[in-house]
Motif scaffolding. Structure first.
Motif, short mmCIF file in Angstrom:
data_model
loop_
_atom_site.label_atom_id
_atom_site.label_comp_id
_atom_site.label_asym_id
_atom_site.label_seq_id
_atom_site.Cartn_x
_atom_site.Cartn_y
_atom_site.Cartn_z
N THR A 382 21.40 36.02 21.47
CA THR A 382 22.35 35.06 22.02
C THR A 382 21.82 34.45 23.31
O THR A 382 20.80 34.86 23.86
N ALA A 383 22.57 33.46 23.80
CA ALA A 383 22.21 32.82 25.07
C ALA A 383 22.22 33.81 26.22
O ALA A 383 21.54 33.60 27.23
N GLU A 384 22.97 34.90 26.06
CA GLU A 384 23.01 35.96 27.09
C GLU A 384 21.91 36.99 26.89
O GLU A 384 21.91 38.02 27.56
N ARG A 385 20.99 36.73 25.95
CA ARG A 385 19.83 37.60 25.66
C ARG A 385 20.27 38.96 25.13
O ARG A 385 19.71 40.00 25.47
N GLN A 386 21.30 38.94 24.29
CA GLN A 386 21.77 40.15 23.62
C GLN A 386 21.65 39.95 22.12
O GLN A 386 21.95 38.87 21.61
#
Length: 500
Positions: A382-386
């Motif tokens: 994801t954009a949150e790097r998860q």
């Protein structure tokens, strides 16, 4: 199940949603409706990417249900929206072993059940020309134009509105999670990359996945994300709404389970799937081991949450022997179709026999609900790097009851390990020779760190599941992408050598 047939055999009372308009397609005779649509569907249906019966003739159709979501008035420019569940009758494929769909019997013609959303207009605007299905002759839609409704923004928006306002419409039931907030105006766009289903993205906020081939029972892609959301697991987008069809009673016994038709979930805007990330890293010779390690951790977290949320079981000797026998049966069937497998059959069978032998010594393994078709393309960063896991439907070609059965978690792990091999093969000539091995090790290490259980500590079970997956890949590539056949065949040679 009551139905209206358009094929040889008996005709039965139809299942048709009630309509206030006595001239509507749903009210003026399902046999006439199906009779007018059948010639068009016989041409259009086999060309769809999600049609599962390619290569076999369609010999007839059966109407399971017809529901007007938006009335189809004659004349004028306003579109109508007609929802259909239709069985497509075909000869069973050569070597067919497991029925799928709406309950066809062994020895009978295959009868897969498909969901269709048809737009109805007097004439199509040029922008919708590629969505054309045809012009029915006779029946309640005589003289009008029928097309794929999901391509029409007006009709796709109407489907979202039905999910915003839950309730019943004939046999259709629209359900919304009480905590979900769904805006009323979100521009739709039909995704084109789907194969076995169809998806519509609404304003980069939600994605609606519509199952094209359906059968009675809750689809795992609704069941599992719902269960995970209720455990607080954030690795999987939680369903916001869904819809289903309630089949009519078949007699005095229990009512058949509903068909899951579609699931609305948050759209993870700005995310990239693991397959593309791996190929991007290989193209610039960047490191990917940390990402693989984190993906192993995410997989373990999801497995642990599913074990808490849903019933689990223990595989003992009878179940383990059955598991090994089913793998051997799939190998024999694949080897009969793909001669390249023949030289390795003995060694591959030995991998399955090693598992069966452990079962005979009293060894047991835990079984639980799993993803069922895990690979790099089913993981989104994801954009949150998860890492987030998606598409819990399992392998669509397998019967629904099988996909909902508890299985060893190592099956998911084997699927991801095979995906690293594929990425290495596709990555180009500059891919380091040991890249796949390092990614596999990093993924397993991440899984062990989060779960406390290293899949490499059970080599026989892991090898058997990876072998089973590689055999499936050989059959798939031989049928659909012959140029890719060397990829799983390289794994077959490696796994056969390890089993000796």
């Amino acid at each position: 199940m009551p139905e209206a047939s358009f094929s040889r055999g008996a005709h039965h009372p139809p299942t048709v949603a009630p309509s206030a308009d006595p001239a509507s397609p749903a009210a003026t005779g399902p046999a006439g409706l199906l009779g007018s649509l059948a010639p068009l569907l016989a041409e259009w249906l086999p060309r769809q990417r999600w049609f599962a019966g390619k290569g076999r003739p369609v010999t007839g159709f059966t109407l399971v249900s017809a529901t007007e979501i938006l009335p189809c008035p004659p004349g004028g420019a306003a579109p109508g929206l007609l929802h259909l569940l239709i069985r497509a009758q075909q000869p069973e494929p050569s070597g067919h072993r497991h029925g799928f769909g709406c309950g066809h019997r062994r020895g009978a013609a295959a009868s897969d059940c498909y969901q269709m959303l048809l737009g109805v207009r007097s004439a199509l605007p040029p922008s919708l020309a590629p969505a054309l299905i045809g012009h029915p002759s006779g029946g309640p839609l005589d003289g009008r134009t029928v097309y794929e409704a999901l391509a029409d923004p007006r009709l796709a928006s109407l489907l979202l509105e039905r999910l915003r306002v839950p309730g019943l419409l004939g046999p259709l039931r629209f359900v919304r999670e009480p905590s979900s907030s769904i805006p009323s105006v979100l521009p739709p766009r039909l995704m084109t990359a789907e194969q076995s289903n169809s998806s519509v993205v609404y304003g980069d906020t939600f994605i609606l996945k519509l199952f094209r081939r359906v059968s009675p029972g809750t689809n795992p892609d609704l069941e599992l994300p719902l269960a995970l959301a209720r455990t607080g697991c954030t690795r999987v987008p939680a369903p916001a709404a869904w819809f289903e069809a309630a089949p009519p009673p078949e007699g005095p016994g229990p009512r058949p389970e509903p068909f899951t038709l579609g699931v609305l979930q948050p759209y993870l805007a700005g995310s990239t799937d693991g397959w593309q990330l791996a190929l991007d890293a290989l193209s610039v010779q960047a490191e990917f081991a940390d990402a693989a390690h984190a993906l192993g951790q995410a997989t373990a977290e999801v497995h642990l949450a599913m074990a808490r949320a849903l019933p689990a079981s223990v595989l003992r000797r009878p179940q383990i022997e059955h598991l090994a026998a089913a793998m051997s049966e799939r190998l024999d069937s694949a080897a009969a179709a793909v001669p390249a497998l023949q030289p390795y059959r003995g060694a591959l069978h030995a991998a399955y026999e090693d598992v069966a032998a452990l079962g005979r010594t009293g060894r047991t393994w835990a079984a639980q609900r799993i993803h069922g078709d895990l690979h790099l393309g089913q993981a989104l960063l994801t954009a949150e790097r998860q890492w987030s896991l998606i598409d819990f439907e399992g392998e669509p070609s397998r019967p629904l009851a099988e996909r909902r059965r508890p299985q060893p978690p190592v099956r998911d792990i084997a699927g991801m390990l095979r995906s690293f091999d594929y990425a290495a093969a596709v990555g180009g000539p500059h891919t380091p020779r040991d890249w796949a091995g390092r990614m596999r090790a990093a993924y397993c290490a991440g899984y062990a760190e989060a779960s406390g259980s290293d899949p490499r500590d059970e080599p026989e079970l892991l090898r058997a599941h990876e072998t089973d997956k590689a055999v499936y890949e050989v059959l798939y590539e031989a049928r659909h992408r012959p140029d890719w056949l060397p990829v799983p065949m390289a794994a077959i040679r490696r796994l056969a050598a390890a089993a000796r």
